[in-house]
Design a protein around this motif. Sequence first.
Motif, short mmCIF file in Angstrom:
data_model
loop_
_atom_site.label_atom_id
_atom_site.label_comp_id
_atom_site.label_asym_id
_atom_site.label_seq_id
_atom_site.Cartn_x
_atom_site.Cartn_y
_atom_site.Cartn_z
N VAL A 125 0.84 -1.20 0.00
CA VAL A 125 0.00 0.00 0.00
C VAL A 125 0.88 1.24 0.00
O VAL A 125 0.63 2.20 -0.75
N ALA A 126 1.90 1.26 0.83
CA ALA A 126 2.80 2.41 0.90
C ALA A 126 3.46 2.66 -0.45
O ALA A 126 3.51 3.81 -0.93
N GLN A 127 3.95 1.59 -1.09
CA GLN A 127 4.59 1.73 -2.39
C GLN A 127 3.61 2.25 -3.44
O GLN A 127 3.95 3.13 -4.24
N ALA A 128 2.39 1.72 -3.44
CA ALA A 128 1.40 2.14 -4.42
C ALA A 128 1.02 3.60 -4.25
O ALA A 128 0.67 4.28 -5.22
N CYS A 129 1.09 4.09 -3.02
CA CYS A 129 0.71 5.48 -2.73
C CYS A 129 1.91 6.43 -2.78
O CYS A 129 1.74 7.64 -2.55
N GLY A 130 3.10 5.89 -3.03
CA GLY A 130 4.29 6.72 -3.08
C GLY A 130 4.69 7.28 -1.73
O GLY A 130 5.21 8.39 -1.64
N LEU A 131 4.45 6.49 -0.67
CA LEU A 131 4.75 6.93 0.68
C LEU A 131 5.71 5.96 1.34
O LEU A 131 5.83 4.80 0.94
N SER A 132 6.40 6.45 2.37
CA SER A 132 7.17 5.54 3.20
C SER A 132 6.20 4.79 4.11
O SER A 132 5.07 5.25 4.35
N LYS A 133 6.63 3.66 4.61
CA LYS A 133 5.76 2.89 5.49
C LYS A 133 5.46 3.67 6.77
O LYS A 133 4.33 3.64 7.28
N ALA A 134 6.45 4.41 7.26
CA ALA A 134 6.25 5.22 8.46
C ALA A 134 5.19 6.29 8.24
O ALA A 134 4.35 6.55 9.10
N THR A 135 5.21 6.91 7.05
CA THR A 135 4.21 7.93 6.74
C THR A 135 2.82 7.31 6.63
O THR A 135 1.83 7.88 7.10
N LEU A 136 2.74 6.13 6.02
CA LEU A 136 1.45 5.44 5.91
C LEU A 136 0.86 5.18 7.29
O LEU A 136 -0.34 5.41 7.52
N TYR A 137 1.69 4.73 8.23
CA TYR A 137 1.21 4.46 9.58
C TYR A 137 0.80 5.74 10.31
O TYR A 137 0.05 5.67 11.29
N HIS A 138 1.25 6.87 9.84
CA HIS A 138 0.82 8.14 10.42
C HIS A 138 -0.66 8.38 10.14
O HIS A 138 -1.37 9.01 10.93
N TYR A 139 -1.14 7.83 9.00
CA TYR A 139 -2.53 8.04 8.61
C TYR A 139 -3.44 6.88 9.02
O TYR A 139 -4.61 7.10 9.38
N TYR A 140 -2.93 5.67 8.94
CA TYR A 140 -3.73 4.50 9.29
C TYR A 140 -2.86 3.54 10.11
O TYR A 140 -1.76 3.20 9.68
N ARG A 141 -3.40 3.09 11.22
CA ARG A 141 -2.58 2.31 12.17
C ARG A 141 -2.23 0.92 11.64
O ARG A 141 -1.22 0.34 12.02
N ASP A 142 -3.10 0.35 10.76
CA ASP A 142 -2.82 -0.97 10.23
C ASP A 142 -3.71 -1.24 9.03
O ASP A 142 -4.54 -0.41 8.65
N LYS A 143 -3.53 -2.43 8.44
CA LYS A 143 -4.29 -2.79 7.24
C LYS A 143 -5.77 -2.93 7.55
O LYS A 143 -6.63 -2.60 6.71
N TYR A 144 -6.09 -3.40 8.73
CA TYR A 144 -7.49 -3.54 9.11
C TYR A 144 -8.19 -2.19 9.12
O TYR A 144 -9.35 -2.07 8.68
N ALA A 145 -7.51 -1.17 9.63
CA ALA A 145 -8.10 0.18 9.65
C ALA A 145 -8.40 0.66 8.24
O ALA A 145 -9.40 1.35 8.01
N LEU A 146 -7.56 0.30 7.30
CA LEU A 146 -7.81 0.65 5.90
C LEU A 146 -9.07 -0.05 5.39
O LEU A 146 -9.92 0.57 4.75
N LEU A 147 -9.18 -1.34 5.66
CA LEU A 147 -10.34 -2.10 5.20
C LEU A 147 -11.64 -1.51 5.75
O LEU A 147 -12.60 -1.28 4.99
N PHE A 148 -11.67 -1.27 7.04
CA PHE A 148 -12.88 -0.72 7.64
C PHE A 148 -13.20 0.66 7.07
O PHE A 148 -14.35 0.96 6.76
N SER A 149 -12.20 1.50 6.91
CA SER A 149 -12.43 2.85 6.41
C SER A 149 -12.94 2.84 4.98
O SER A 149 -13.81 3.63 4.61
N ILE A 150 -12.41 1.93 4.16
CA ILE A 150 -12.88 1.83 2.77
C ILE A 150 -14.36 1.45 2.74
O ILE A 150 -15.17 2.09 2.07
N ALA A 151 -14.72 0.39 3.46
CA ALA A 151 -16.11 -0.08 3.45
C ALA A 151 -17.05 0.92 4.09
O ALA A 151 -18.11 1.25 3.53
#
Length: 212
Positions: A37-63
Amino acid sequence: MGRGRHAGYDDQREAILAGAARLFAGHGYSATSMNQVAQACGLSKATLYHYYRDKYALLFSIADSHVERLQRIVVETAQADGEPRERMHLLIRRFVQEYADAQDAHWVLTSEVRFLEPADRQRVLDRERAVVAEFAKVIAGLRPDLDEATLAKPLTMLLFGMVNWMFTWMKPEGALDYEAMAPIVTDLFLGGLQAVQAPQPALAQNRQLSRG
């Protein structure tokens, strides 16, 4: 005093959700990593975690955010002036437009929501039921006799069957786009096959030229 969010914070969150939804829809939730996800968004992994704590949070937010947008559409339409037939036209048009821009999120909602925890899955399902109920109210307004025969909800689900999966066969380069299909779906649902009007060739040609 804590630091406030920067001006593009919400836009970045939405961009991350779009990138994650694209990966989840293409590869599946289980097979996608936060690193991807970080690579696809052009972000570092640390930056991605600044916005979403984990993959589950992404799934819930999308739905949840996808269904929340659908729920907002039905609420706004219910508050609009007009007869039930006009509201049905508006509902179908706005849903088709929403799905045109949210195909990945819709796929995640229909296919990957099973990975949500029970309470979160229930929240999403409750939102979906609210959307179905509002559509059923419009159908009941058009045909009270069908509501009395408990057919308003089944008819709503049949309508969703036409709209929800349009993206699986619609081709971006095809002669028809989502804008052209919305009134066709409405005519077919409200009036049967004899009520369907073919789009004007000039309009279809103009849409093709605009894509070029």
